[in-house]
Design an enzyme around this catalytic site. Structure first.
Site: not given
Ligand code: DGL
Length: 263
Positions: A8, A71, A152, A186
């Site tokens: 994302s 992700c 972010e 993240h």
């Molecule tokens: N990096 C994504 C994960 O591993 C984040 C998802 C999000 O955008 O909420 O779940």
């Protein structure tokens, strides 16, 4: 080998960073779908739609041979569908590292931090139920709505982010958790804060390196020789904090950045 990777936003670059240590002779095409972030607060149907559209874009534009869902949230909602649709593509997803956490815990108390969508998904619940019955462990699960946005926005040292984490970590501190699964790509970007708040030698588990090794094995089984240069091309569908790219990929230099209107 041409490898598509998506998330994302910038979080999936923590997986790419691990890949740069293991994979050679390949081109990585990364899509940060910042226009639709955060995935973790969307419905499974929306997340599936974003994932299908990015995958088709990567196939049409770059003829990728491997796809990494960097992700946890997209893996939970889309990997099965993608594997059914593209049986000849190498497809590797990201799942919360509960198995390594069970192997590493001493207290048997394990924390899991993830997005709301990941924790609510049946994929996670099946994984957690199956694995937590193999050993005498207790899982302390915590959804972290809003944390992806903070990261972010580049607020990885802000007091606001720290306050959010402090509240989420209270039950883990009180219950002697010694191992925390970072169930979102993240979250390694705020590892320093989590360690600081836990004030102990808490072990933080993320699976970037395991994904990179798995990709290497599957790639080699399809004839990839793993020699030569590696390049990373980063696409974004919306705004992005460019300085974070350099922070995450640290010394890695062979990086190109381009913008696409939508993925
Ligand atoms: N990096 C994504 C994960 O591993 C984040 C998802 C999000 O955008 O909420 O779940």
């Amino acid at each position: 080998m041409k490898i598509g990777v998506f998330d994302s936003g910038l979080g999936g670059l923590t997986v790419v960073q691990a890949m740069t240590k293991v994979i050679k002779g390949a081109e990585i095409f990364y899509v940060a779908d910042t226009q639709n972030a955060p995935y973790g607060e969307k419905t499974p149907e929306q997340i599936l739609e974003y994932s299908l559209s990015i995958t088709q874009y990567l196939i049409d534009t770059y003829q990728i041979e491997a796809l990494i869902l960097a992700c946890n949230t997209a893996t939970s909602s889309a990997i099965k569908h993608l594997r059914d649709m593209y049986p000849s593509l190498i497809i590797i997803g990201t799942e919360p590292g509960i198995k390594p956490a069970i192997e590493q815990t001493d207290t048997g108390k394990i924390g899991v931090l993830a997005t709301p969508a990941t924790l609510q998904g049946t994929k996670y619940q099946e994984l957690a139920n199956t694995l937590s019955s193999t050993k005498d462990v207790v899982l302390y699960e915590q959804a972290c709505p809003g944390l992806v946005e903070q990261i972010e926005e580049g607020k990885i040292h802000s007091s606001q982010t720290k306050t959010l984490l402090e509240n989420w970590l209270i039950p883990m501190k009180e219950n002697n958790v010694d191992t925390i699964v970072l169930g979102c790509t993240h979250y390694p970007l705020v590892s320093h804060m989590i360690k600081d708040i836990m004030q102990s030698n808490v072990k933080l588990i993320h699976t970037g390196h395991a994904i990179a090794k798995h990709l290497l094995l599957l790639g080699e089984s399809k004839g990839h020789s793993n020699a030569g240069d590696l390049s990373v091309t980063i696409h974004t569908t919306g705004d992005i904090q460019e300085h974070l790219i350099d922070d995450i990929l640290d010394t890695y230099e062979n990086v190109h950045k381009i913008e696409i209107p939508t993925a």
